[in-house]
Every structure is written in C-alpha cells, then in structure tokens.
Scaffold this active site. Structure first.
Site, PDB file in Angstrom:
ATOM      1  N   HIS A   1      -0.204   9.847   1.120  1.00  0.00           N
ATOM      2  CA  HIS A   1      -0.374   8.232   0.890  1.00  0.00           C
ATOM      3  C   HIS A   1       0.849   7.693   1.951  1.00  0.00           C
ATOM      4  CE1 HIS A   1      -2.803   8.548  -2.690  1.00  0.00           C
ATOM      5  NE2 HIS A   1      -2.752   9.771  -2.491  1.00  0.00           N
TER       6      HIS A   1
ATOM      7  N   ASP B   1      -0.381   0.699  -2.488  1.00  0.00           N
ATOM      8  CA  ASP B   1      -1.573   1.597  -2.721  1.00  0.00           C
ATOM      9  C   ASP B   1      -2.145   1.387  -3.809  1.00  0.00           C
ATOM     10  OD1 ASP B   1      -1.543   4.783  -1.713  1.00  0.00           O
ATOM     11  OD2 ASP B   1      -2.405   4.353  -3.699  1.00  0.00           O
TER      12      ASP B   1
END
Ligand code: UDP
Length: 466
Positions: free
Chosen positions: A27, A126
C-alpha cells in the site's frame, strides 16, 4: 474553482495534497508513486504516517511528513490470534481507531497553518483507512480514496453482501469450484473467505469499510489501466455512478517515485542475474505479508531444487509461520544448498521491479498481490500463482483464465512434484503452454507501455475543482 492541470502553484491556493498510506508495503508503494505524480504536477505533498513502517523522510526531501503517534498494536499472528489474515485485519481496524483522535488534532493544526500557505486541496487516503477519511470530511477537507487492488476486485468487494445473501459465502468446501454467476470469471474459491466464523466476520467488516470509503469519497483512484481491465472498469463506473473512478496505473511505470522499501533490498542479486542466460531464471517471492507452514517451505524448496532451473528466491523474515525470530531468514531443508549450488540465489528482500525487468528472468512464482501482478504484467513475465488470501485468489484467476499469462497451482498444501511440473510448464519457452503464456505476456507488456498520463491529468483537474 481551481485552475487547469498545467498550472503551477502561482495564484492557486489549493495545491497541497495530504496523503495517508496504509503502512504495509503493498500500500505504501502505490501511495508514494501517486505522490510522485502529483508532486510532478506542481502539488505540495504532506504525508501523514504511523510509526509502524514509517517512511524514510530523507528519501523525499520535497515532501512534508506528519507523524501520527499511536502505540503500535501487535500485528503478528500469535497464540491469541493465530490466523495471519485475521491478525492483519484486526491490526488495520485497531490502527483506524487508534489514529482517529491524534490525526484529527494534527489535521486541524495543519489546516490552521495552511490558511496562509498553499491551501489544502484534499486528503487521499487508502480505502482501508475509513476512519481517517471520515475525520477529514468532518473537518471540511474533500477526500479521495486510493484502492491498491484491481477494478475487478473492487467490484467483487462491492458485491460481497449480495454474494453472502445468495449463499456463495462463507465458502463451503463442496462448492469451491462453482462459478459465481453474477461475477464471471470468479469461482467460489476465488472469493475471500474463511472457515473460522470470527475471521469471516472481520473479513466482511474490512471489505464493507473499503467499499464505504470509496462510496463516501469524491473519487476512487485505482492502480490499474483500461487495456488490462476494460470491461471491469466500465461496469464499475456504472455501478459506482456518482463517484468518479480514476484508473491511473500502472503507477510504478508512470511515476518518478523513489523506492519505499520497508525491508532493505539486496541489490547484489541483480549482479547475479547479469551472469544468467536470457529468460532462464525463475524468480520466487510471496510478497510482504503472506506466510506458509514449515512443511510448505520444505516442499517449495525441493520443488525448486528438483526443477533444475536457475532461481532467485526471496525468503523474507516472517515468511514461515512459527519460524525463529523476525530478523532471521527461515531455515532451508538440509541438502538444499548442496543440491542447488551454483544454480540459484536466496535473498531476504529483492529490488523486485528491477528483478522482473531483468532479461534473465523468465518466470515469476508469485502470491499474486496486486502490485506484484501488475509489475509482472508490465515486465512481460509469465506467472505461476499461489495465492493465499484477500484479493490474491481473484488476481490469480485473471492471470490464469482471463489474460492467460500464467498458471495457478492447486490451492491447499504445496507438493514438490506439482511445483516441479508447474515450473517446467512455465519456463519451457519452446513448448506449449509456456510459449503461449510468454507471447501473451509480452503483448500485454506492450499494451501497458502504451498507457498515457491522460487519466492523471483528469485526476489533477478533478482535485483542483473539488
Ligand atoms: N517487493 C519488493 N521486494 C521483494 C518482494 C516484494 O520490493 O523482495 C515489493 C513488490 O515490488 C511490490 C510489493 O513489495 O511492490 C508487494 O506488494 P504486493 O501487492 O505484491 O503484495 P503484498 O506484500 O501486499 O502482499
């Protein structure tokens, strides 16, 4: 109303983007690649981060960094939480809760400060940080959500409650090969599930939060591209209707970002690759989170050894469940080094993008994390897939069945004979199916290379108009 995408900061007071990556390798990479793109378009960048897997600020002198101090909850499976998937998802949910108050405080302070500086355009976080996206909106900051998986996976996540209602989930052993009629090409075995009801509940909650994060934001950013997922992107746009979708991948190809590796990359393996014949080496890596049993490690090792092919294997600390302390590499079976001497190299962590782009690499045995999958697609390297959780099974399904640039191993335990046969099929460039996979992988590589920054321009215009 903002200015057009080509403007510089002059005269526009809304040119600072705030970013909050989920602090896991798969990520962190795409978020920093996105940061690189936005910075190159004239945005000032502020990165919020936890101390857990904190980024190295010295690699990004042009960015501001704001630590959000929270105690680091345990994220390793242990006796209280033996399931690695559940432990990771619990960690993410705990991080959301723990970061909320300190993030609110720091964001409020930053907004106060920025009133006289660049002005804040938006927060991009995110999709697994829903709590922080909520905080930003409460403080009047527009939000965009970065999902670091495929468009197909997001559609499947959005359909998750319906798939449960229809009885596909939680997956029953007898139904694993049943097609999911509503979502071809998925089969039941390609969906995230668990035999533990506690774990399935956490998976469902995590997925629901990801979908909510996108649905409540002013845009969904995906690290994918139209030539790879044309139908999935078109359907997703219809389904999300009011939330614009920006497919701005492949980010690692379009962005000037520096590496953000959490573990130190062993660059010596590139020198070793220089000594190997073209397309001869099997590269093996299962990413930063997936784990395997000690028995699977032994079968993996002997499968690789018995294949007779040159190999580069990433054996990351923590890969083997129950293996000794974090800092040590998991022990390989007796006789492995002698059997493979001169033919392979084992490292703790590799510069993967460069490895995959190296002409000596002819195949990739992967867990099918989305970044690894995309990196292999862009390098034109066919894959052998052994997914373990989350979106990995679905990614493997696309590799094997849709793009036909790889083959999937049977689920369950690893078996050395199966590995040996799969490596032979993958690496035999002269015969089918290896040659077909290699040809299609190279075709897809060219399509990836043709991707332009047009969608990044659209994203920039969208941010400026928020
Ligand atoms: N990676 C790396 N070195 C390695 C193995 C992986 O730099 O030895 C990088 C890889 O290039 C990718 C990321 O780690 O960008 C892993 O992300 P992915 O989504 O594939 O899997 P995850 O770790 O999230 O399961």
């Amino acid at each position: 109303m903002g200015s057009s995408a080509g403007d510089t900061a002059t005269g526009d007071r809304r040119r600072r983007v705030l970013l909050f990556p989920l602090p896991y390798q798969g990520h962190i990479n795409p978020m920093f690649q996105l940061a690189g793109l936005l910075h190159s378009r004239g945005f000032a960048v502020t990165v919020f981060h936890t101390h857990f897997n904190a980024p190295d600020a010295s690699l990004h002198p042009a960015y501001d960094f704001v630590p959000v101090p929270v105690p680091v909850p345990n994220c390793m499976p242990d006796e209280a939480n033996p399931d690695a998937v559940q432990a990771t998802l619990d960690h993410i949910l705990a991080m959301n809760r723990a970061c909320e108050a300190p993030f609110r405080e720091r964001l409020a302070a930053l907004l106060e400060q920025q009133r006289t500086r660049d002005g804040v355009a938006c927060l991009i976080a995110d999709t697994q940080l829903l709590s922080l996206l909520d905080v930003a909106r409460e403080l009047g900051v527009p939000t965009l959500a970065l999902r670091t998986g495929s468009a197909a996976c997001f559609r499947m996540f959005a359909a998750f409650p319906a798939l449960c209602d229809k009885g596909y989930l939680p997956a029953q052993e007898s139904q694993l090969d049943a097609p999911v009629g509503e979502l071809p090409p998925y089969r039941v075995r390609d969906l995230p599930s668990s035999s533990s009801s506690a774990c399935f509940a956490v998976i469902s909650e995590a997925i629901s939060r990801i979908v909510t994060a996108a649905a409540t934001s002013s845009g969904l950013i995906l690290n994918t591209f139209d030539a790879l997922e044309p139908a999935e992107l078109a359907l997703l746009r219809q389904e999300l209707a009011t939330v614009p979708v920006f497919d701005i991948g492949p980010l690692h190809k379009l962005s000037p970002a520096a590496s953000n590796s959490v573990l130190q990359q062993d660059r010596g393996c590139l020198d070793w690759l220089d000594t190997q014949a073209p397309a001869s080496v099997l590269y093996i890596s299962f990413g930063s989170i997936a784990s395997m049993s000690a028995t699977d490690l032994v079968e993996t090792a002997w499968g690789i050894a018995n294949s007779g092919r040159p190999f580069l294997w990433v054996l990351r600390p923590g890969l083997v469940r129950g293996a000794p302390p974090e800092s040590r590499q998991p022990p390989l079976p007796d006789g492995f080094h002698a059997a493979t001497r001169g033919r392979g190299t084992v490292v703790r962590w590799a510069p993967q993008e460069e490895v995959l782009a190296h002409p000596a690499v002819g195949g990739f045995w992967t867990h099918c994390g989305w970044n690894s999958t995309l990196e292999a697609v862009c390098a034109g390297v066919p894959m052998m897939c052994r997914p373990s959780f989350g979106d990995q099974m679905g990614n493997a399904r696309y590799v094997d069945h849709v793009w036909r640039i790889g083959l999937a191993l049977d689920g369950g335990e690893v078996e050395r004979g199966e590995v040996e046969a799969a490596v032979a099929a993958l690496m035999d460039g002269g015969g089918e199916p290896g040659a077909g996979m290699r040809r299609r992988a190279l075709e897809l590589k060219s399509r990836a290379a043709e991707t332009s920054c047009l969608n990044v321009d659209k994203l920039v215009s969208h941010i400026l108009a928020l």
